[in-house]
Design a protein around this motif. Sequence first.
Motif, PDB file in Angstrom:
ATOM      1  N   ALA A   1     -47.088 -23.056  -6.591  1.00  0.00           N
ATOM      2  CA  ALA A   1     -45.956 -23.086  -5.652  1.00  0.00           C
ATOM      3  C   ALA A   1     -45.826 -21.758  -4.911  1.00  0.00           C
ATOM      4  CB  ALA A   1     -44.662 -23.387  -6.404  1.00  0.00           C
ATOM      5  N   GLU A   2     -45.538 -21.849  -3.621  1.00  0.00           N
ATOM      6  CA  GLU A   2     -45.354 -20.621  -2.836  1.00  0.00           C
ATOM      7  C   GLU A   2     -44.016 -20.651  -2.101  1.00  0.00           C
ATOM      8  OE1 GLU A   2     -48.645 -19.503  -0.413  1.00  0.00           O
ATOM      9  OE2 GLU A   2     -50.075 -19.840  -2.042  1.00  0.00           O
ATOM     10  N   ARG A   3     -43.463 -19.463  -1.942  1.00  0.00           N
ATOM     11  CA  ARG A   3     -42.184 -19.329  -1.264  1.00  0.00           C
ATOM     12  C   ARG A   3     -42.217 -20.053   0.080  1.00  0.00           C
ATOM     13  NH1 ARG A   3     -41.026 -13.520  -2.395  1.00  0.00           N
ATOM     14  NH2 ARG A   3     -41.094 -14.278  -4.530  1.00  0.00           N
ATOM     15  N   GLY A   4     -41.190 -20.825   0.352  1.00  0.00           N
ATOM     16  CA  GLY A   4     -41.140 -21.568   1.603  1.00  0.00           C
ATOM     17  C   GLY A   4     -41.580 -23.024   1.464  1.00  0.00           C
TER      18      GLY A   4
ATOM     19  N   LEU B   1     -38.668 -28.229 -12.793  1.00  0.00           N
ATOM     20  CA  LEU B   1     -38.553 -27.183 -11.779  1.00  0.00           C
ATOM     21  C   LEU B   1     -38.745 -25.810 -12.418  1.00  0.00           C
ATOM     22  CD1 LEU B   1     -35.502 -28.602  -9.773  1.00  0.00           C
ATOM     23  CD2 LEU B   1     -37.949 -28.899  -9.277  1.00  0.00           C
ATOM     24  N   HIS B   2     -38.107 -25.616 -13.567  1.00  0.00           N
ATOM     25  CA  HIS B   2     -38.290 -24.341 -14.271  1.00  0.00           C
ATOM     26  C   HIS B   2     -39.745 -24.128 -14.660  1.00  0.00           C
ATOM     27  CE1 HIS B   2     -34.257 -22.624 -14.801  1.00  0.00           C
ATOM     28  NE2 HIS B   2     -33.825 -23.881 -14.745  1.00  0.00           N
ATOM     29  N   GLN B   3     -40.399 -25.193 -15.099  1.00  0.00           N
ATOM     30  CA  GLN B   3     -41.794 -25.038 -15.521  1.00  0.00           C
ATOM     31  C   GLN B   3     -42.707 -24.709 -14.340  1.00  0.00           C
ATOM     32  OE1 GLN B   3     -41.640 -28.741 -17.980  1.00  0.00           O
ATOM     33  NE2 GLN B   3     -42.880 -27.554 -19.384  1.00  0.00           N
ATOM     34  N   LEU B   4     -42.448 -25.307 -13.195  1.00  0.00           N
ATOM     35  CA  LEU B   4     -43.255 -24.978 -12.011  1.00  0.00           C
ATOM     36  C   LEU B   4     -43.057 -23.514 -11.608  1.00  0.00           C
ATOM     37  CD1 LEU B   4     -42.804 -28.205  -9.814  1.00  0.00           C
ATOM     38  CD2 LEU B   4     -44.863 -27.508 -11.068  1.00  0.00           C
ATOM     39  N   VAL B   5     -41.830 -23.036 -11.727  1.00  0.00           N
ATOM     40  CA  VAL B   5     -41.568 -21.630 -11.404  1.00  0.00           C
ATOM     41  C   VAL B   5     -42.283 -20.717 -12.400  1.00  0.00           C
ATOM     42  CG1 VAL B   5     -39.762 -19.856 -11.382  1.00  0.00           C
ATOM     43  CG2 VAL B   5     -39.415 -22.021 -10.156  1.00  0.00           C
TER      44      VAL B   5
ATOM     45  N   SER C   1     -43.570 -13.122  -9.835  1.00  0.00           N
ATOM     46  CA  SER C   1     -42.221 -12.638 -10.138  1.00  0.00           C
ATOM     47  C   SER C   1     -41.327 -12.961  -8.956  1.00  0.00           C
ATOM     48  CB  SER C   1     -42.257 -11.133 -10.411  1.00  0.00           C
ATOM     49  OG  SER C   1     -42.763 -10.470  -9.286  1.00  0.00           O
ATOM     50  N   ASP C   2     -40.056 -13.160  -9.244  1.00  0.00           N
ATOM     51  CA  ASP C   2     -39.072 -13.428  -8.200  1.00  0.00           C
ATOM     52  C   ASP C   2     -39.333 -14.702  -7.418  1.00  0.00           C
ATOM     53  OD1 ASP C   2     -37.917 -10.990  -8.866  1.00  0.00           O
ATOM     54  OD2 ASP C   2     -39.179  -9.929  -7.425  1.00  0.00           O
ATOM     55  N   LEU C   3     -39.937 -15.709  -8.081  1.00  0.00           N
ATOM     56  CA  LEU C   3     -40.010 -17.002  -7.421  1.00  0.00           C
ATOM     57  C   LEU C   3     -38.835 -17.843  -7.906  1.00  0.00           C
ATOM     58  CD1 LEU C   3     -42.385 -18.117  -5.525  1.00  0.00           C
ATOM     59  CD2 LEU C   3     -42.768 -19.731  -7.386  1.00  0.00           C
TER      60      LEU C   3
ATOM     61  N   THR D   1     -37.898 -20.653  -3.333  1.00  0.00           N
ATOM     62  CA  THR D   1     -37.193 -19.440  -2.881  1.00  0.00           C
ATOM     63  C   THR D   1     -37.610 -18.260  -3.769  1.00  0.00           C
ATOM     64  OG1 THR D   1     -35.345 -20.068  -4.297  1.00  0.00           O
ATOM     65  CG2 THR D   1     -35.261 -20.790  -1.988  1.00  0.00           C
ATOM     66  N   TRP D   2     -36.703 -17.316  -3.986  1.00  0.00           N
ATOM     67  CA  TRP D   2     -37.115 -16.105  -4.710  1.00  0.00           C
ATOM     68  C   TRP D   2     -36.202 -15.759  -5.895  1.00  0.00           C
ATOM     69  CZ3 TRP D   2     -35.010 -16.538   0.038  1.00  0.00           C
ATOM     70  CH2 TRP D   2     -33.716 -16.022   0.193  1.00  0.00           C
TER      71      TRP D   2
END
Lengths: 298, 298
Positions: free
Chosen positions: B133-136, B197-201, B207-209, B274-275
């Motif tokens: 996963a990437e920001r945005g 969602l937590h697991q994907l993060v 850091s900070d995703l 997001t971050w």
Amino acid sequence: MDEREALARLADTLPSAGDDCAVVGDRVLTTDMLHETTDFPAGVDRYTAGWRSVGASLSDVAAMGADAEAAVAAYGAPRFDPEEVEAFVRGARDVCEAVNAEYVGGDLDHHDEFTVATTALGATDDPVRRGGAERGDAVCVTGTVGRSAAAIEAFEDGDVDRGNDLFRFTPRVAAGVALRPYATAMMDSSDGLARSLHQLVEASNTSDLGMDITESYVPVDAAVDDLFADPEARRAAALFFGEDFELVFTLPSDAVEAAHEASPTPFSVIGNVTWDGVRMDGDPLPDRGYGHASDGEA
Amino acid sequence: MDEREALARLADTLPSAGDDCAVVGDRVLTTDMLHETTDFPAGVDRYTAGWRSVGASLSDVAAMGADAEAAVAAYGAPRFDPEEVEAFVRGARDVCEAVNAEYVGGDLDHHDEFTVATTALGATDDPVRRGGAERGDAVCVTGTVGRSAAAIEAFEDGDVDRGNDLFRFTPRVAAGVALRPYATAMMDSSDGLARSLHQLVEASNTSDLGMDITESYVPVDAAVDDLFADPEARRAAALFFGEDFELVFTLPSDAVEAAHEASPTPFSVIGNVTWDGVRMDGDPLPDRGYGHASDGEA
């Protein structure tokens, strides 16, 4: 109904049933479920449990003459003691390494009884089935039989170290691959030598096929002689107890020498494929084996 | 320790751990163990049990974006009632047919508690992992959530037919394959939407995703509204209960339209990457899920 009847019934509805593994394209796939009451007697440590349960599935891959690629295990237990889980994984990984497969993880599940389900994946374009034995073939078995029966005896005697040693085994993957070009039929001996011979005869779907074996040719493990004083108990350990995970197979008689040279694991020729039921030294050999174990469906 | 801690510990020792399936060359492999006490509440028939348990492993294959090839199941029960075994196999076969996979058999084991271990094999050269996963990116989920929570409610209400209907699901294999070229990260929602969602993060190792989702965008199954009167119970069913086997995934925002066209199963965009941790409508979304289920290791 017992497992045998149930599996026979399922075999009618499943195209790939009735061999040590299911064949899926150029891969073979097999699963087994083991649990404390019947498969892990008191004294079996978690390292051995991991080794043995994953090894049982790798043995099914070996019985198809396939290369072993990977294994997974689902681990069910009432609690997850870190040392026990780690010992289990170490055993699972070590048995995979012993056959050049990769242990790639698994699942954990809270379960009242310690229960393990293992799956192994193998690769071959040309699997050896159970059903190809032909009259005149040599009947063969790798290694020695009776180790697991001896292990149970050791556990009952309180000799836990020896029991665990005997309970671990090297799945015969390298031998299975080496024998594949020669073997006409093959399976593993998880249900016992006697039942394996009956199963190879049944799987051939040839009427009037049989096997004659000679008891003195059966390679009985030295631990059996050591741990069983009674000759009848020794015989039962070697012929009927099973759970030894050796390969039982048939070879055209003119291929025996080449197969001996090819196989990294020694094997014994114990008899011949004939036409009249399964016999030992001329007498019928009962179709009796390890009752609770899988009847061999993939 | 609980499954999560145990699995986290195992993840350090297993190269392929930490995704829905293990990756073995061009194949993916996954195993799950389910049992009566926690996975098959009173009222679940054996057809549904076969469908659901094999479907759970096929869902893991879907979550890698892989084609489903085959599945096996080990069936443990105190006795083998022919009709129950056949119904189980019919369910297992039907769910395989629904995703163009082959059900290739299994093992039977005498077991005090009804226990099923299933394994599925899939094929892909380019699996979608959890960690990309990437920001945005857009955060997406296929189908609807809350069906399994609604099923449990139906079983508790004594509406066995509805419970069984809700408990069967089509593994999202076709959607997974269609989404593979677009998805940056993917897993299934077996542990619940919030925990997914937590697991994907966590898996992103960035850091900070974070993820921000909007509650009104979450596609709640109509049966949830139907069966839960209390708004808090509805919310828990949709966000935390899990066992729904939908795909939770992230897409670059410019790929959303193409992915919508490609996927045979509709999906909802419920938020963005997001971050700053996982939030819903601006508030932190607890990392709470279906406690006994696998934490997702292959």
